[in-house]
Design a protein around this motif. Structure first.
Motif, PDB file in Angstrom:
ATOM      1  N   SER A 120       0.919  -1.306   0.113  1.00 52.09           N
ATOM      2  CA  SER A 120       0.016  -0.070  -0.177  1.00 52.09           C
ATOM      3  C   SER A 120       0.792   1.123  -0.016  1.00 52.09           C
ATOM      4  O   SER A 120       0.190   2.432  -0.119  1.00 52.09           O
ATOM      5  CB  SER A 120      -0.740  -0.199   1.284  1.00 52.09           C
ATOM      6  N   LYS A 123       4.499   2.046  -6.880  1.00 48.60           N
ATOM      7  CA  LYS A 123       3.502   1.351  -6.563  1.00 48.60           C
ATOM      8  C   LYS A 123       2.805   1.036  -7.767  1.00 48.60           C
ATOM      9  O   LYS A 123       2.450   1.677  -8.474  1.00 48.60           O
ATOM     10  CB  LYS A 123       2.493   1.856  -5.469  1.00 48.60           C
ATOM     11  N   LYS A 159      -0.256  -0.426  -8.526  1.00 48.63           N
ATOM     12  CA  LYS A 159      -1.437   0.016  -8.522  1.00 48.63           C
ATOM     13  C   LYS A 159      -2.318  -1.316  -9.186  1.00 48.63           C
ATOM     14  O   LYS A 159      -2.851  -1.153 -10.035  1.00 48.63           O
ATOM     15  CB  LYS A 159      -1.937   1.229  -8.972  1.00 48.63           C
TER      16      LYS A 159
END
Length: 233
Positions: free
Chosen positions: A197, A209, A211
């Motif tokens: 996260s 990140k 995603k």
């Protein structure tokens, strides 16, 4: 497919005197169920472009039919079935969805023609509407994982072939093959990394990140596990 099995009843019955009572019908029933399941799996594999699985299921069907079609009087039906299987084989080899759908429909229709000719017209096989295999993913998860890895991670990492891939950003990022060769890095580590996260992840928080949703992470992890297995062989 099922028709070929039903038509073999005289053959099975002819050898029944050498087998325990009830054994022949049990064997025939088991063979029919196995072939019907493979017929269903073949459809969904081809429909979703999982050509490796489609090829596997087709080979299983061929093996099952060889066991069933041993009676000399059935040679003409075997010849027709062989042609239909060859059409399926060509479509799978070419990865041609339209040709596969036509060949599959012809094969299924041939099953029903044989049923009616054998006096078993009440048995009708159709192109499957729903899969009874709720625990099996028929899409090619490995291919999806490779494509996702190239689209998501390929900006910095070489995904599969260093001679054909050049990352857009020349960060000192290891290739997927190199990562897969590390004994200290597991598929679970990759899953945790991709599901992080944090805005930036990885060593020194150098990686953005990605995603990804869960099924996309599953696909990339499956591709990673395949790379690791290939290196181990």
């Amino acid at each position: 497919m099922i028709a070929g099995i039903v038509a073999m009843l005289p053959l099975f019955n002819a050898g029944a005197e050498n087998q325990p009572a009830g054994n022949t019908s049990t064997q025939l029933s088991d063979l029919m169920v196995a072939l019907q399941f493979q017929h269903i799996k073949l459809w969904f594999a081809g429909k979703l472009g999982n050509w490796s699985l489609a090829n596997y299921e087709l080979r299983q069907i061929e093996a099952g039919l060889r066991k069933a079609m041993l009676y000399p009087s059935e040679s003409s039906r075997l010849s027709q079935t062989t042609e239909q299987l060859q059409a399926l084989d060509r479509a799978i080899e070419l990865k041609d969805s339209a040709a596969f759908a036509k060949a599959y429909a012809d094969f299924t229709s041939g099953c029903n023609t044989c049923h009616r000719a054998s006096g078993f017209g009440s048995i009708t096989i159709q192109v499957p509407v729903n899969s009874p295999f709720g625990d099996q993913l028929f899409a090619d998860q490995i291919a999806e994982g490779r494509a996702l890895a190239r689209g998501t991670c390929g900006l910095c990492h070489v995904i599969s072939d260093s001679s054909k891939e050049t990352p857009a950003f020349r960060f000192p990022a290891p290739s997927f093959s190199e990562i897969a060769s590390r004994p200290s890095f597991s598929a679970n580590d990759l899953r945790l990394l991709l599901a992080s996260s944090h805005r930036r992840v990885g060593p020194n928080e150098a990686m953005l990140k990605p995603k990804l949703v869960e099924y996309q992470i599953d696909a990339i992890v499956a591709f990673f596990e395949t790379l690791r297995a290939d290196r181990a062989r």
